[in-house]
Write a protein that holds these residues in place. Sequence first.
Motif, PDB file in Angstrom:
ATOM      1  N   UNK A 251       0.796  -1.229   0.000  1.00 12.44           N
ATOM      2  CA  UNK A 251       0.000   0.000   0.000  1.00 12.44           C
ATOM      3  C   UNK A 251       0.827   1.277   0.000  1.00 12.44           C
ATOM      4  N   UNK A 252       2.137   1.178   0.183  1.00  9.09           N
ATOM      5  CA  UNK A 252       2.951   2.397   0.253  1.00  9.09           C
ATOM      6  C   UNK A 252       3.878   2.581  -0.940  1.00  9.09           C
ATOM      7  N   UNK A 253       4.513   1.497  -1.391  1.00  3.40           N
ATOM      8  CA  UNK A 253       5.505   1.641  -2.461  1.00  3.40           C
ATOM      9  C   UNK A 253       4.873   2.111  -3.767  1.00  3.40           C
ATOM     10  N   UNK A 254       3.648   1.671  -4.054  1.00  2.18           N
ATOM     11  CA  UNK A 254       2.984   2.038  -5.308  1.00  2.18           C
ATOM     12  C   UNK A 254       1.987   3.175  -5.122  1.00  2.18           C
ATOM     13  N   UNK A 255       2.000   3.795  -3.944  1.00  2.00           N
ATOM     14  CA  UNK A 255       0.989   4.799  -3.631  1.00  2.00           C
ATOM     15  C   UNK A 255       1.644   6.146  -3.358  1.00  2.00           C
ATOM     16  N   UNK A 256       1.466   7.086  -4.274  1.00  2.00           N
ATOM     17  CA  UNK A 256       2.079   8.398  -4.126  1.00  2.00           C
ATOM     18  C   UNK A 256       1.490   9.173  -2.946  1.00  2.00           C
ATOM     19  N   UNK A 257       0.180   8.993  -2.704  1.00  2.00           N
ATOM     20  CA  UNK A 257      -0.468   9.711  -1.603  1.00  2.00           C
ATOM     21  C   UNK A 257       0.131   9.323  -0.253  1.00  2.00           C
ATOM     22  N   UNK A 258       0.344   8.017  -0.049  1.00  3.28           N
ATOM     23  CA  UNK A 258       0.905   7.536   1.216  1.00  3.28           C
ATOM     24  C   UNK A 258       2.344   8.015   1.381  1.00  3.28           C
ATOM     25  N   UNK A 259       3.127   7.950   0.299  1.00  2.00           N
ATOM     26  CA  UNK A 259       4.518   8.403   0.380  1.00  2.00           C
ATOM     27  C   UNK A 259       4.599   9.900   0.642  1.00  2.00           C
ATOM     28  N   UNK A 260       3.720  10.659   0.017  1.00  3.87           N
ATOM     29  CA  UNK A 260       3.694  12.109   0.265  1.00  3.87           C
ATOM     30  C   UNK A 260       3.276  12.408   1.702  1.00  3.87           C
ATOM     31  N   UNK A 261       2.285  11.665   2.202  1.00  2.29           N
ATOM     32  CA  UNK A 261       1.835  11.859   3.579  1.00  2.29           C
ATOM     33  C   UNK A 261       2.928  11.493   4.571  1.00  2.29           C
ATOM     34  N   UNK A 262       3.687  10.445   4.263  1.00  5.77           N
ATOM     35  CA  UNK A 262       4.801  10.052   5.134  1.00  5.77           C
ATOM     36  C   UNK A 262       5.861  11.145   5.187  1.00  5.77           C
ATOM     37  N   UNK A 263       6.166  11.726   4.024  1.00  6.08           N
ATOM     38  CA  UNK A 263       7.158  12.816   4.003  1.00  6.08           C
ATOM     39  C   UNK A 263       6.658  14.014   4.800  1.00  6.08           C
ATOM     40  N   UNK A 264       5.366  14.338   4.673  1.00  9.20           N
ATOM     41  CA  UNK A 264       4.818  15.467   5.434  1.00  9.20           C
ATOM     42  C   UNK A 264       4.849  15.196   6.938  1.00  9.20           C
ATOM     43  N   UNK A 265       4.533  13.963   7.311  1.00 10.14           N
ATOM     44  CA  UNK A 265       4.539  13.601   8.731  1.00 10.14           C
ATOM     45  C   UNK A 265       5.940  13.686   9.313  1.00 10.14           C
ATOM     46  N   UNK A 266       6.923  13.176   8.567  1.00  9.59           N
ATOM     47  CA  UNK A 266       8.310  13.235   9.031  1.00  9.59           C
ATOM     48  C   UNK A 266       8.818  14.665   9.081  1.00  9.59           C
ATOM     49  N   UNK A 267       8.406  15.471   8.116  1.00  4.63           N
ATOM     50  CA  UNK A 267       8.825  16.886   8.096  1.00  4.63           C
ATOM     51  C   UNK A 267       8.279  17.632   9.314  1.00  4.63           C
ATOM     52  N   UNK A 268       7.001  17.345   9.641  1.00  2.00           N
ATOM     53  CA  UNK A 268       6.420  17.990  10.820  1.00  2.00           C
ATOM     54  C   UNK A 268       7.127  17.545  12.097  1.00  2.00           C
ATOM     55  N   UNK A 269       7.482  16.269  12.156  1.00  2.00           N
ATOM     56  CA  UNK A 269       8.177  15.751  13.342  1.00  2.00           C
ATOM     57  C   UNK A 269       9.543  16.414  13.490  1.00  2.00           C
TER      58      UNK A 269
END
Length: 275
Positions: A251-269
């Motif tokens: 669900x993550x490797x082929x999903x741009x939305x999840x990868x973008x959300x992960x980057x945003x979450x890490x950036x906020x952290x």
Amino acid sequence: MGNILIIVIITVDAALDTTMYFFIHNLSVIVTCFTLVMVPKMLVNLLARSKTISFVGFGAQMYFFFFFGSTECFLISLMAYDRYVAICNPLHYPDIMNRRACFQLAGASWFSGFPVATVQTTWIFSLPFCGPNQVNHFFCDSPPVLELACADTSLFEIEALTATVLFILFPFLLILVSYVRIIITILRMPSEEGRHKAFSTCSSHLVVVTLFYGTASSTYFRPKSSYSPDIKKLISLSYTVVTPMLNPIIYSLRNKDVKSALRRTLSRKLFLEKM
């Protein structure tokens, strides 16, 4: 760990507040709970010399195995229905799959696990066991436990087959019908880009369906003597441990939305840590 990460990302990122990710969030919760029922005790048995489990622990593991397994079957079929409505009826999608409907469907999926878990576990524990108390398996599943019963289990096997049809085969047929309609709709799309985009929203779910039903059906639609105990353990390991581990990758490797959300979450952290 990966499923917990998906739960956190979908929970904290507003961009993933959609119907599809609502169901993925529920699936990740179910898979995480399913794994926690199996893996900790399995690891303890691998490391410890004494491979024992209490009577209460035995019953609890069997009950929640049936509960989360049945719930996952229905939730996966709901995810297929969600993709069917999104692709085949896009204009009516917001009305059909509104927030209230999503909560009701998800709630029905969770509730579906109770009857099968209660009936299966109660029936098995009502059987007489007068022989050895060693289960030739790495978790408390019904087929190896039935081999220890010293009574006629044919009636239970009929009930188990009925439950298998209702809680495994019936959801699978719903998935099959949904994807037949989806494929027909995709093939009728005029643009190649539209076909590719529509199929990409279903590919991850198709992989999960194939892995889950492919391995589970090998266990519960086969007669007792089809496989050796070691092969049965290997098949069970695939749908209790391997498939849940692969879900986050799928669900993550082929999903741009999840990868973008992960980057945003890490950036906020990282931003909060610098403050």
